[in-house]
Design a protein around this motif. Structure first.
Motif, PDB file in Angstrom:
ATOM      1  N   UNK A 187       0.836  -1.201   0.000  1.00 55.68           N
ATOM      2  CA  UNK A 187       0.000   0.000   0.000  1.00 55.68           C
ATOM      3  C   UNK A 187       0.871   1.251   0.000  1.00 55.68           C
ATOM      4  N   UNK A 188       0.276   2.358  -0.356  1.00 55.94           N
ATOM      5  CA  UNK A 188       0.969   3.638  -0.343  1.00 55.94           C
ATOM      6  C   UNK A 188       0.408   4.512   0.779  1.00 55.94           C
ATOM      7  N   UNK A 189       1.164   5.534   1.149  1.00 60.77           N
ATOM      8  CA  UNK A 189       0.677   6.520   2.115  1.00 60.77           C
ATOM      9  C   UNK A 189      -0.185   7.508   1.336  1.00 60.77           C
ATOM     10  N   UNK A 190      -1.479   7.445   1.552  1.00 60.49           N
ATOM     11  CA  UNK A 190      -2.406   8.249   0.757  1.00 60.49           C
ATOM     12  C   UNK A 190      -2.575   9.645   1.351  1.00 60.49           C
ATOM     13  N   UNK A 224      -4.369  -2.521   2.085  1.00 64.09           N
ATOM     14  CA  UNK A 224      -3.613  -2.383   3.335  1.00 64.09           C
ATOM     15  C   UNK A 224      -3.557  -3.712   4.099  1.00 64.09           C
ATOM     16  N   UNK A 225      -4.703  -4.199   4.532  1.00 70.74           N
ATOM     17  CA  UNK A 225      -4.715  -5.425   5.315  1.00 70.74           C
ATOM     18  C   UNK A 225      -4.398  -6.654   4.495  1.00 70.74           C
ATOM     19  N   UNK A 226      -4.959  -6.731   3.297  1.00 69.51           N
ATOM     20  CA  UNK A 226      -4.746  -7.914   2.465  1.00 69.51           C
ATOM     21  C   UNK A 226      -3.299  -7.995   1.999  1.00 69.51           C
ATOM     22  N   UNK A 227      -2.690  -6.855   1.719  1.00 65.52           N
ATOM     23  CA  UNK A 227      -1.280  -6.860   1.341  1.00 65.52           C
ATOM     24  C   UNK A 227      -0.410  -7.431   2.445  1.00 65.52           C
ATOM     25  N   UNK A 282     -11.543  -6.649  -2.615  1.00 65.12           N
ATOM     26  CA  UNK A 282     -10.661  -7.569  -1.892  1.00 65.12           C
ATOM     27  C   UNK A 282      -9.991  -8.534  -2.857  1.00 65.12           C
ATOM     28  N   UNK A 283     -10.748  -9.038  -3.815  1.00 64.91           N
ATOM     29  CA  UNK A 283     -10.183  -9.952  -4.798  1.00 64.91           C
ATOM     30  C   UNK A 283      -9.130  -9.285  -5.657  1.00 64.91           C
ATOM     31  N   UNK A 284      -9.379  -8.038  -6.050  1.00 72.09           N
ATOM     32  CA  UNK A 284      -8.400  -7.305  -6.847  1.00 72.09           C
ATOM     33  C   UNK A 284      -7.119  -7.093  -6.045  1.00 72.09           C
ATOM     34  N   UNK A 285      -7.257  -6.811  -4.754  1.00 71.51           N
ATOM     35  CA  UNK A 285      -6.076  -6.646  -3.909  1.00 71.51           C
ATOM     36  C   UNK A 285      -5.293  -7.950  -3.799  1.00 71.51           C
ATOM     37  N   UNK A 286      -6.003  -9.071  -3.633  1.00 70.94           N
ATOM     38  CA  UNK A 286      -5.328 -10.370  -3.539  1.00 70.94           C
ATOM     39  C   UNK A 286      -4.616 -10.711  -4.842  1.00 70.94           C
ATOM     40  N   UNK A 287      -5.270 -10.441  -5.973  1.00 68.36           N
ATOM     41  CA  UNK A 287      -4.661 -10.728  -7.273  1.00 68.36           C
ATOM     42  C   UNK A 287      -3.424  -9.864  -7.501  1.00 68.36           C
ATOM     43  N   UNK A 327      -5.748  -8.738   8.798  1.00 64.50           N
ATOM     44  CA  UNK A 327      -6.445  -7.833   7.884  1.00 64.50           C
ATOM     45  C   UNK A 327      -7.214  -6.777   8.663  1.00 64.50           C
ATOM     46  N   UNK A 328      -7.564  -7.095   9.897  1.00 60.69           N
ATOM     47  CA  UNK A 328      -8.347  -6.207  10.765  1.00 60.69           C
ATOM     48  C   UNK A 328      -9.732  -5.994  10.189  1.00 60.69           C
ATOM     49  N   UNK A 329     -10.208  -4.759  10.233  1.00 62.90           N
ATOM     50  CA  UNK A 329     -11.608  -4.509   9.897  1.00 62.90           C
ATOM     51  C   UNK A 329     -11.711  -3.896   8.514  1.00 62.90           C
ATOM     52  N   UNK A 330     -12.566  -4.457   7.722  1.00 64.85           N
ATOM     53  CA  UNK A 330     -12.925  -3.865   6.439  1.00 64.85           C
ATOM     54  C   UNK A 330     -14.413  -4.037   6.286  1.00 64.85           C
TER      55      UNK A 330
END
Length: 253
Positions: free
Chosen positions: A15-18, A50-53, A75-80, A147-150
């Motif tokens: 993730x990046x610092x947004x 963030x969490x998935x990464x 979430x799927x896009x992050x996992x991919x 992953x905490x809360x999403x």
């Protein structure tokens, strides 16, 4: 010995610092400074990286050879995305109602896409079955300590950590109408030139619809707010045509 790109990917955050930006338009509506936490500019288009990464990096360090995730979108896009960066394959299981736009995005990340069931719960059962294979790891879309809360709009149960937060902090849970969320999407696009999903529109509607003022009038929210922060969570399941279709469906065109 030089490290490989996959080894490097296991240590550097995905993730990046947004940016946190003040919105003049929303500040005028709310009567107090409103800041936007722009998670929509993450490399995967939403905060879920963030969490998935973090989760994907940890399981890769422990020998994971294949990621599987049940998700109708972000979430799927992050996992991919994580799988591609880590150099391991990914299978994303989606409900049959998932848009072609999301399927193409996932395939563009190099993931295998499977369609299973009409709702997320059914797709999740298929993902859990696949995760029983040797070396495969299931990536929970929202409910895991790493992953905490999403949010997961299609889930029928509340994440354990989300429930715990309601007991640890003062949280006001409010419902906005679909039309308010879609109206907020359009106003935000006009005001800030950012197109976001309805889930983000719901958060923005708390400002645009006057909900904050109503909560103050009812005494449920303090009368003197120093500032307001809206998490612009982003999202991939939206384009200009989809927004106009939503507006027409709700009689807002």
């Amino acid at each position: 010995m030089e490290s490989s790109p996959a080894d490097h990917a296991k240590s550097e955050p995905f993730h990046t610092v947004t940016p946190l930006l003040e919105s003049w338009a929303l500040s005028q509506v709310a009567g107090v400074p409103v800041f936007l936490k722009c998670e929509n500019v993450q490399p995967t288009g939403s905060f879920k990286i963030r969490g998935i990464g973090h989760f994907c990096q940890e399981v890769a360090k422990n020998g994971c050879r294949h990621l599987v995730c049940s998700s109708g979108g972000n979430a799927g896009i992050s996992a991919a995305y994580c799988a591609r960066k880590l150099g391991i394959p990914a299978t994303i299981v989606l409900p049959e109602s998932t848009s072609l736009q999301v399927v193409r995005r996932l395939q563009g990340e190099g993931a295998e896409v499977q369609l299973a069931g009409k709702v997320w719960d059914e797709a999740n059962l298929r993902a859990q079955e696949l995760a029983k294979r040797d070396g495969w790891v299931n990536v929970p879309p929202f409910d895991h300590p790493l992953i905490c809360v999403a949010k997961c709009l299609g889930a029928k149960t509340v994440a354990a950590r989300a429930l715990a937060c309601t007991r640890e902090s003062k949280i006001l849970s409010e419902v906005v109408e679909d039309r308010e969320a879609v109206d907020a999407m359009q106003r935000f696009l006009d005001d800030e030139r950012m197109l976001v999903e309805p889930a983000c529109g719901a958060a923005l509607a708390a400002v645009y619809s006057g909900l904050l003022g109503r909560l103050q009038a009812e005494g449920r929210l303090g009368p003197a707010l120093a500032s307001v922060v809206v998490v612009v969570c982003g999202g991939n399941s939206i384009d200009s045509r989809e927004l106009q279709a939503l507006r027409a469906q709700l009689g807002r065109s």
